[in-house]
Structure formats: C-alpha cells, structure tokens
Motif scaffolding. Structure first.
Motif, mmCIF file in Angstrom:
data_model
loop_
_atom_site.group_PDB
_atom_site.id
_atom_site.type_symbol
_atom_site.label_atom_id
_atom_site.label_comp_id
_atom_site.label_asym_id
_atom_site.label_seq_id
_atom_site.Cartn_x
_atom_site.Cartn_y
_atom_site.Cartn_z
ATOM 1 N N UNK A 111 0.847 -1.199 0.000
ATOM 2 C CA UNK A 111 0.000 0.000 0.000
ATOM 3 C C UNK A 111 0.879 1.244 0.000
ATOM 4 N N UNK A 112 0.606 2.174 -0.916
ATOM 5 C CA UNK A 112 1.356 3.425 -0.958
ATOM 6 C C UNK A 112 0.758 4.404 0.046
ATOM 7 N N UNK A 113 1.634 5.087 0.763
ATOM 8 C CA UNK A 113 1.230 5.962 1.866
ATOM 9 C C UNK A 113 1.499 7.418 1.494
ATOM 10 N N UNK A 114 0.416 8.195 1.417
ATOM 11 C CA UNK A 114 0.500 9.607 1.046
ATOM 12 C C UNK A 114 0.133 10.451 2.273
ATOM 13 N N UNK A 115 1.121 10.792 3.081
ATOM 14 C CA UNK A 115 0.842 11.671 4.215
ATOM 15 C C UNK A 115 1.000 13.124 3.764
ATOM 16 N N UNK A 116 0.724 14.053 4.670
ATOM 17 C CA UNK A 116 0.518 15.437 4.249
ATOM 18 C C UNK A 116 1.677 16.372 4.573
ATOM 19 N N UNK A 117 2.794 15.847 5.081
ATOM 20 C CA UNK A 117 3.924 16.708 5.417
ATOM 21 C C UNK A 117 5.238 16.029 5.051
ATOM 22 N N UNK A 118 6.220 16.844 4.717
ATOM 23 C CA UNK A 118 7.575 16.364 4.450
ATOM 24 C C UNK A 118 8.375 16.422 5.750
ATOM 25 N N UNK A 119 8.105 15.438 6.610
ATOM 26 C CA UNK A 119 8.767 15.346 7.914
ATOM 27 C C UNK A 119 9.761 14.190 7.971
ATOM 28 N N UNK A 120 10.015 13.543 6.866
ATOM 29 C CA UNK A 120 10.673 12.240 6.884
ATOM 30 C C UNK A 120 12.048 12.258 7.543
ATOM 31 N N UNK A 121 12.903 13.190 7.170
ATOM 32 C CA UNK A 121 14.274 13.162 7.693
ATOM 33 C C UNK A 121 14.301 13.413 9.199
ATOM 34 N N UNK A 122 13.490 14.355 9.679
ATOM 35 C CA UNK A 122 13.426 14.593 11.118
ATOM 36 C C UNK A 122 12.874 13.371 11.850
ATOM 37 N N UNK A 123 11.884 12.730 11.252
ATOM 38 C CA UNK A 123 11.333 11.521 11.867
ATOM 39 C C UNK A 123 12.353 10.401 11.911
ATOM 40 N N UNK A 124 13.156 10.285 10.875
ATOM 41 C CA UNK A 124 14.161 9.226 10.840
ATOM 42 C C UNK A 124 15.253 9.451 11.879
ATOM 43 N N UNK A 125 15.573 10.703 12.194
ATOM 44 C CA UNK A 125 16.538 10.973 13.261
ATOM 45 C C UNK A 125 16.021 10.426 14.586
ATOM 46 N N UNK A 126 14.724 10.638 14.834
ATOM 47 C CA UNK A 126 14.142 10.108 16.058
ATOM 48 C C UNK A 126 14.089 8.583 16.009
ATOM 49 N N UNK A 127 13.720 8.032 14.854
ATOM 50 C CA UNK A 127 13.643 6.576 14.722
ATOM 51 C C UNK A 127 14.990 5.929 15.020
ATOM 52 N N UNK A 128 16.063 6.583 14.583
ATOM 53 C CA UNK A 128 17.403 6.047 14.839
ATOM 54 C C UNK A 128 17.721 6.079 16.336
ATOM 55 N N UNK A 129 17.247 7.125 17.023
ATOM 56 C CA UNK A 129 17.459 7.195 18.477
ATOM 57 C C UNK A 129 16.635 6.135 19.205
ATOM 58 N N UNK A 130 15.424 5.877 18.690
ATOM 59 C CA UNK A 130 14.538 4.918 19.343
ATOM 60 C C UNK A 130 14.952 3.475 19.087
ATOM 61 N N UNK A 131 15.610 3.232 17.955
ATOM 62 C CA UNK A 131 16.006 1.864 17.604
ATOM 63 C C UNK A 131 17.344 1.909 16.867
ATOM 64 N N UNK A 132 18.422 2.229 17.563
ATOM 65 C CA UNK A 132 19.718 2.455 16.902
ATOM 66 C C UNK A 132 20.274 1.238 16.186
ATOM 67 N N UNK A 157 7.917 11.023 -0.406
ATOM 68 C CA UNK A 157 6.635 10.331 -0.441
ATOM 69 C C UNK A 157 6.236 10.022 -1.874
ATOM 70 N N UNK A 158 5.383 9.009 -2.078
ATOM 71 C CA UNK A 158 4.768 8.165 -1.056
ATOM 72 C C UNK A 158 5.730 7.133 -0.465
ATOM 73 N N UNK A 159 5.425 6.746 0.747
ATOM 74 C CA UNK A 159 6.072 5.619 1.398
ATOM 75 C C UNK A 159 5.229 4.379 1.106
ATOM 76 N N UNK A 160 5.511 3.291 1.817
ATOM 77 C CA UNK A 160 4.665 2.098 1.746
ATOM 78 C C UNK A 160 4.445 1.582 3.162
ATOM 79 N N UNK A 161 3.394 0.841 3.341
ATOM 80 C CA UNK A 161 3.141 0.238 4.654
ATOM 81 C C UNK A 161 4.294 -0.691 5.036
ATOM 82 N N UNK A 162 4.816 -1.433 4.082
ATOM 83 C CA UNK A 162 5.936 -2.327 4.381
ATOM 84 C C UNK A 162 7.150 -1.578 4.894
#
Length: 252
Positions: free
Chosen positions: A158-179, A202-207
């Motif tokens: 499934x292709x994921x179309x969210x409404x903001x370009x937050x990806x890089x900031x989110x990935x910084x947090x994701x790396x902290x949460x699961x290094x 975007x789009x991302x995917x559910x996978x």
C-alpha cells in the motif's frame, strides 16, 4: 489510470492532486493558490479532507467559490457537502474508496483508501507519517495506537500519502529509538539523497513503515528498552510504549 502528484504548500505541506482524464481532485488543500496554479486552467472536480486543521482546509472556501465543487470529508468540518464516516465506501475517479476513522491527532480524523488499478493508495493526513505519526492534539494514546494499528494492517505494498515532508526529522528520532535497526540507516541515506535533489520522500509504503517507523514497532525489544529509559514500566503494554515514544518525540 489515476495520476497522483504532490502540490507543495506552506513550508512542508503536500496537497495531493489526483487526476484521471479531465477529472481533478485534491486532498487537504490548505492553500488555494498552489492548487489553482497546478490546475493550469483546468476545472477542479472536488475536494477530499482528512481533518479540520487549517493547513488542510484553509483553501476550501476559495476553491469552492471558484469551481462550485463538492467537498467530501468529516461531517464536523464546515463546508463539507458529503460527510464521510468510518466504514463508508464510495466511488470516485471510477475507482472504489473506503473510509477509516483514525482519531488521535484530531478526534474527527479519517483516512481515505483508494483501490486503484495499480494497487492501494492511502491518504492518511496527519495520522501516519513517513517514519512517524502525528501529535496528539485531541485524542488519547490508546486511540492513536489503535488508528495506527488499523492502517498498518493494510497490505505491505500500500502506498502511503501523508501530508507533510517530515521524513528526515522523523528518521533521526527513529534512529534514536532503535539504533540497531539497519533498515532505518539505509532509509535515512536514501531519503537524504532524495531531499538533496529537492524531491519528495513520499509516497512511502506500509511495508517500509513496518520496518522503520518506531510508532509501528512497539514490540521491538530495542524500542522497549529505549522507552524504559524514558519512563515506560518494565512490563509496559504496547499503548504505554507508544505513549512514551510520542512524549519523547514531542521534546526530541
């Protein structure tokens, strides 16, 4: 086939523009000006809304005044001509759609699922982000966790179309949460290169989200350890882990 492309708005919003032949629809038009520019003289067929925040609805009045088009979305939003609620199904652009209620970011938030000839397309507003999720302005952690679980149950392609370009900031947090998650490292490298080319991540995917989004990975032992370091109890439920991550992200 339906073409789907982003219309950039404000600093980091995306208004999604769907076209099939002479039919044009937009999702969450927070600003009318870039929509009118993208239409390039064509007529707007209609508007789809996911929730009531102004950066998603601010352009509706101007667009309706010019194009006299229908507005589909939560019935709580002024100007909606066709209210949508959980479980609704409808046909648009000669394709089948379904509606998921996904409270958490707001209480009236919905997600719109398009069953296209080329697969499934999810328009999730500010509920699910690439590698993240929306802030809890109105709902509870339990509501948002349930909403995300519902979206995560869609097929992995499934292709994921969210409404903001937050990806890089989110990935910084994701790396902290699961290094230790190498998928996050790979994604961060690829998406950084994409943004360097001034292209949307975007789009991302559910996978991809299941592999790299900490808010969908509350069962990960590493994430549980990081959450415990930020206040979660040793035997925390998935909802408590989610709530701890969301609170940590709010101040990250």
């Amino acid at each position: 086939m339906i073409t789907i492309r982003p219309i950039p708005a404000f600093n980091d919003n995306y208004i999604w523009h769907l076209r099939k032949g002479d039919e044009h629809w937009v999702v969450d038009p927070g600003d009318a000006t870039p929509v009118k520019k993208a239409l390039n003289g064509a007529s707007l067929s209609g508007i789809l809304l996911t929730h009531h925040h102004l950066d998603h609805t601010g352009g509706v009045v101007s667009l309706v005044e010019e194009f006299d088009c229908p507005v589909l979305g939560p019935g709580s939003i002024a100007g909606v001509t066709t209210p949508l609620a959980d479980g609704d199904r409808f046909t648009l652009l000669q394709r089948d759609w379904e509606v998921f209620a996904v409270p958490g970011h707001t209480l009236d938030h919905i997600a719109l699922v398009l069953h296209g000839s080329d697969g499934i397309h999810l328009f999730c507003g500010d509920t699910l982000f690439a590698a993240g999720c929306g802030r809890l302005f109105e709902g509870t952690p339990a509501q948002m966790h349930e909403s995300l679980t519902k979206l995560a149950s869609l097929p992995k392609d499934t292709k994921v179309y969210c409404a903001h370009e937050y990806t890089l900031a989110n990935l910084q947090f994701a790396r902290a949460a699961e290094p230790g998650n190498e998928d996050i490292t790979v994604r961060e490298e690829l998406d950084s290169a994409t943004r360097d080319r001034n292209q949307p991540t975007l789009p991302s995917t559910i996978g991809l989200e299941l592999a790299t989004n900490p808010f969908l990975r509350t069962g990960s032992q590493e994430i549980r350890m990081q959450a415990a370091a930020h206040g979660a109890t040793p035997d925390a439920s998935a909802v408590e882990i989610f709530a701890t991550l969301r609170h940590w992200k709010d101040t990250f």
